[in-house]
Scaffold this active site. Structure first.
Site, PDB file in Angstrom:
ATOM      1  N   ASP A 173     -61.482 -29.344  99.743  1.00  0.00           N
ATOM      2  CA  ASP A 173     -60.177 -29.940 100.031  1.00  0.00           C
ATOM      3  C   ASP A 173     -59.118 -28.921 100.387  1.00  0.00           C
ATOM      4  O   ASP A 173     -58.086 -29.260 100.955  1.00  0.00           O
ATOM      5  CB  ASP A 173     -59.696 -30.763  98.821  1.00  0.00           C
ATOM      6  CG  ASP A 173     -60.577 -31.961  98.602  1.00  0.00           C
ATOM      7  OD1 ASP A 173     -60.956 -32.589  99.592  1.00  0.00           O
ATOM      8  OD2 ASP A 173     -60.897 -32.262  97.445  1.00  0.00           O
ATOM      9  N   HIS A 216     -64.050 -26.976  90.643  1.00  0.00           N
ATOM     10  CA  HIS A 216     -64.988 -28.071  90.890  1.00  0.00           C
ATOM     11  C   HIS A 216     -65.818 -28.307  89.642  1.00  0.00           C
ATOM     12  O   HIS A 216     -66.169 -27.356  88.949  1.00  0.00           O
ATOM     13  CB  HIS A 216     -65.905 -27.750  92.077  1.00  0.00           C
ATOM     14  CG  HIS A 216     -66.541 -28.973  92.641  1.00  0.00           C
ATOM     15  ND1 HIS A 216     -67.706 -29.498  92.132  1.00  0.00           N
ATOM     16  CD2 HIS A 216     -66.155 -29.787  93.649  1.00  0.00           C
ATOM     17  CE1 HIS A 216     -68.004 -30.583  92.820  1.00  0.00           C
ATOM     18  NE2 HIS A 216     -67.087 -30.793  93.734  1.00  0.00           N
TER      19      HIS A 216
HETATM   20  N1  CMC Z   1     -55.841 -25.002  88.411  1.00  0.00           N
HETATM   21  C1  CMC Z   1     -55.645 -24.394  87.207  1.00  0.00           C
HETATM   22  N2  CMC Z   1     -56.495 -24.481  86.172  1.00  0.00           N
HETATM   23  C2  CMC Z   1     -57.603 -25.235  86.355  1.00  0.00           C
HETATM   24  C3  CMC Z   1     -57.874 -25.886  87.574  1.00  0.00           C
HETATM   25  C4  CMC Z   1     -56.938 -25.747  88.615  1.00  0.00           C
HETATM   26  N3  CMC Z   1     -57.164 -26.344  89.805  1.00  0.00           N
HETATM   27  N4  CMC Z   1     -59.044 -26.558  87.478  1.00  0.00           N
HETATM   28  C5  CMC Z   1     -59.507 -26.338  86.240  1.00  0.00           C
HETATM   29  N5  CMC Z   1     -58.635 -25.537  85.549  1.00  0.00           N
HETATM   30  C6  CMC Z   1     -58.807 -25.023  84.185  1.00  0.00           C
HETATM   31  C7  CMC Z   1     -58.523 -26.115  83.169  1.00  0.00           C
HETATM   32  O1  CMC Z   1     -57.174 -26.082  82.725  1.00  0.00           O
HETATM   33  C8  CMC Z   1     -59.487 -25.765  82.059  1.00  0.00           C
HETATM   34  O2  CMC Z   1     -58.940 -24.727  81.302  1.00  0.00           O
HETATM   35  P1  CMC Z   1     -59.278 -24.618  79.719  1.00  0.00           P
HETATM   36  O3  CMC Z   1     -60.754 -24.393  79.639  1.00  0.00           O
HETATM   37  O4  CMC Z   1     -58.465 -23.445  79.270  1.00  0.00           O
HETATM   38  O5  CMC Z   1     -58.856 -25.920  79.119  1.00  0.00           O
HETATM   39  C9  CMC Z   1     -60.710 -25.204  82.803  1.00  0.00           C
HETATM   40  O6  CMC Z   1     -60.198 -24.701  84.046  1.00  0.00           O
HETATM   41  C10 CMC Z   1     -61.794 -26.231  83.075  1.00  0.00           C
HETATM   42  O7  CMC Z   1     -61.175 -27.367  83.685  1.00  0.00           O
HETATM   43  P2  CMC Z   1     -61.704 -28.861  83.520  1.00  0.00           P
HETATM   44  O8  CMC Z   1     -60.617 -29.801  83.876  1.00  0.00           O
HETATM   45  O9  CMC Z   1     -62.365 -29.006  82.177  1.00  0.00           O
HETATM   46  O10 CMC Z   1     -62.839 -28.866  84.625  1.00  0.00           O
HETATM   47  P3  CMC Z   1     -63.470 -30.158  85.257  1.00  0.00           P
HETATM   48  O11 CMC Z   1     -64.830 -29.774  85.673  1.00  0.00           O
HETATM   49  O12 CMC Z   1     -63.345 -31.340  84.355  1.00  0.00           O
HETATM   50  O13 CMC Z   1     -62.526 -30.458  86.510  1.00  0.00           O
HETATM   51  C11 CMC Z   1     -61.635 -30.567  88.682  1.00  0.00           C
HETATM   52  C12 CMC Z   1     -62.861 -30.218  87.828  1.00  0.00           C
HETATM   53  C13 CMC Z   1     -62.051 -30.521  90.155  1.00  0.00           C
HETATM   54  C14 CMC Z   1     -61.183 -32.017  88.378  1.00  0.00           C
HETATM   55  C15 CMC Z   1     -60.508 -29.551  88.378  1.00  0.00           C
HETATM   56  O14 CMC Z   1     -60.926 -28.253  88.691  1.00  0.00           O
HETATM   57  C16 CMC Z   1     -59.209 -29.889  89.113  1.00  0.00           C
HETATM   58  O15 CMC Z   1     -58.424 -30.703  88.631  1.00  0.00           O
HETATM   59  N6  CMC Z   1     -58.979 -29.287  90.342  1.00  0.00           N
HETATM   60  C17 CMC Z   1     -57.841 -29.608  91.134  1.00  0.00           C
HETATM   61  C18 CMC Z   1     -58.105 -30.892  91.897  1.00  0.00           C
HETATM   62  C19 CMC Z   1     -59.093 -30.704  93.037  1.00  0.00           C
HETATM   63  O16 CMC Z   1     -58.964 -29.778  93.838  1.00  0.00           O
HETATM   64  N7  CMC Z   1     -60.058 -31.651  93.139  1.00  0.00           N
HETATM   65  C20 CMC Z   1     -61.019 -31.679  94.251  1.00  0.00           C
HETATM   66  C21 CMC Z   1     -62.434 -31.474  93.812  1.00  0.00           C
HETATM   67  S1  CMC Z   1     -63.508 -31.173  95.214  1.00  0.00           S
HETATM   68  C22 CMC Z   1     -63.555 -32.653  96.092  1.00  0.00           C
HETATM   69  C23 CMC Z   1     -64.308 -33.730  95.417  1.00  0.00           C
HETATM   70  O17 CMC Z   1     -65.534 -33.541  95.193  1.00  0.00           O
HETATM   71  O18 CMC Z   1     -63.715 -34.770  95.133  1.00  0.00           O
END
Ligand code: CMC
Length: 431
Positions: free
Chosen positions: A366, A308
């Site tokens: 989710d 998240h």
């Molecule tokens: N699986 C594997 N690696 C992950 C994941 C994941 N689900 N989420 C983040 N990472 C890694 C990512 O590769 C990155 O690694 P590095 O630092 O080595 O590059 C690190 O963790 C940080 O990720 P980020 O993309 O910079 O983090 P963010 O805050 O921009 O993204 C997120 C948050 C929710 C979009 C992301 O965690 C994700 O894509 N999760 C899967 C989709 C999901 O479940 N979304 C629902 C969110 S809750 C409901 C809502 O509020 O909408």
């Protein structure tokens, strides 16, 4: 806005700029950069808004490190446990918990706006049967501005109130109709004798040949899902609603924009994407392969339902939903199914794996909502429409707050331009 008592100094290129600092009720201080460009001729750069407050608000507070979510100051777990969705809607919309009389009046108003204009049935029929219900919802909610133009004047507080109630009341009807249409069944009219969640289940699962008897445990679980998704401060879809509204667009158009944004798999679409992923994994023995893929930098695969942007400790909504999941699965007699085994094992492995611990990735809301909704009988394509239905009150509350703010300005970000310098046009035959 509160008085600024502190300031920060930005030094660069031999100049110094003093920037006021605002202190919130709770949470990190905010440096006010609104006059930065006028004073110093520079922009700030923050494409994903990771360090930028886009507005001030009194509705919802999140402490991502501590795993806290408050609506108007009340913790989400208390609201999920002791309150119910329509009471939470009142709280979000008007700022305080209602008295018994206020609640009764509010429930009455919402219940009596649940039917949609009969002409809208024809509008639904213009879509292909195999359209995703989110696609239908974006279109139909946007089209509400063509059916309810007596509540599109945003300068009139009374019209704003009517539009708010209409959106809240009609969204379950629209989501249920999008579902019924997609499976080729007749639309089911709302029933005023049922509460908000039970009525939604009725509209989704009743057929003319047989009335669906709503189980109170399922209605309660549905109500909890709605409550847990009601608002989440300035997330992507809410910011979309605010940005659309900042131009003066009508409320139905703004909420349609929010639905479009919510649809993406990184946001509301994650509940569908998560269940699809669990099905793709299929069995417990294949989990290690997917964990490896999630860790592999060269593989775009991510564990859906994990991680998240704001919560870096635990998602308080997920904690409550996990408990609901157990209740619903027991009631439906599916505690033992393969999908659930995969989900539980995946959760266990991910919570103990160094990669996930280090990056603070744990199950989010989710991860569990999809499992519950599937056990209730909803197809995956309905997961995100249900999220949209529940989030409508959050969008509407944030929209109302923004419109009522005398300082509201059109949202107009700037950019770091990295394109070509000015150059002369070359005729096509000379290129
Ligand atoms: N699986 C594997 N690696 C992950 C994941 C994941 N689900 N989420 C983040 N990472 C890694 C990512 O590769 C990155 O690694 P590095 O630092 O080595 O590059 C690190 O963790 C940080 O990720 P980020 O993309 O910079 O983090 P963010 O805050 O921009 O993204 C997120 C948050 C929710 C979009 C992301 O965690 C994700 O894509 N999760 C899967 C989709 C999901 O479940 N979304 C629902 C969110 S809750 C409901 C809502 O509020 O909408």
């Amino acid at each position: 806005m509160p008085e600024s008592t502190k300031s920060a100094t930005l030094s660069f290129d031999g100049q110094q700029v003093d920037l006021p600092i605002f202190s919130p009720t709770v949470g990190p201080d905010v440096i006010d950069i609104r006059k930065l460009y006028a004073q110093a001729g520079v922009f700030t750069y923050d494409p994903g808004f990771t360090s930028t407050a886009s507005c001030d608000s009194t509705i919802t507070y999140i402490d991502g490190d501590a795993g806290i979510l408050l609506h108007r100051g009340y913790p989400i777990d208390q609201l999920a446990e002791k309150s119910h969705f329509l009471e939470v809607c009142y709280l979000l919309l008007y700022g305080e918990l209602p008295t018994a009389t206020q609640l009764e009046d509010f429930e009455q108003r919402v219940t009596h706006h649940t039917m949609i204009h009969e002409q809208m049935h024809n509008f639904f029929r213009g879509f292909r049967r195999d359209a995703h219900p989110m696609a239908t919802m974006v279109g139909v909610v946007g089209a509400m501005s063509a059916f309810y133009h007596d509540s599109t004047d945003i300068s009139d507080p009374w019209q704003r109130e009517v539009a708010s109630i209409r959106l809240l009341a009609k969204m379950p009807t629209i989501a249920a109709m999008a579902y019924k249409y997609s499976i080729g069944q007749p639309f089911v009219y709302p029933r005023n004798d049922l509460d908000y969640a039970a009525n939604f289940l009725h509209m989704c699962f009743s057929v003319p040949a047989q009335t669906y008897e709503v189980d109170p445990i399922l209605a309660r679980a549905m109500d909890r899902i709605f409550t847990l998704h009601a608002d989440h401060e300035q997330n992507a879809s809410t910011s979309t609603v605010r940005l659309a509204s900042s131009s003066g667009a009508n409320p139905f158009a703004c909420i349609a924009a929010g639905i479009a944004c919510l649809w993406g798999p990184a946001h509301g679409g994650a509940n569908q994407a998560c269940l699809e992923m669990l099905k793709e994994i299929g069995s417990v023995d294949r989990i290690p392969e997917y964990i490896e893929r999630a860790k592999d930098k060269d593989d775009p695969f991510r564990l859906m339902g994990f991680g998240h942007r704001v919560y870096k400790n635990t998602d308080p909504r997920a904690k409550v939903l996990k408990q609901s999941a157990d209740e619903v699965l027991e009631l439906m007699g599916v505690e033992d199914n393969e999908l659930l085994k995969v989900a539980k094992e995946l959760e266990k492995i991910a919570l103990n794996d160094e990669y996930f611990i280090e990056k603070k990735l744990f199950p989010n809301v989710d991860f569990y909502s999809g499992i519950i909704l599937e056990a209730m009988g909803f197809p995956m394509s309905m997961f995100t429409p249900i999220f949209a239905l529940a989030r409508t009150v959050g969008w509407v509350s944030q929209w109302k707050e923004q419109i009522a703010d005398p300082q509201m300005k059109i949202g107009r970000p700037r950019q770091l331009y990295l394109g070509a310098l000015e150059r002369d046009y070359i005729d096509v035959e000379n290129r």
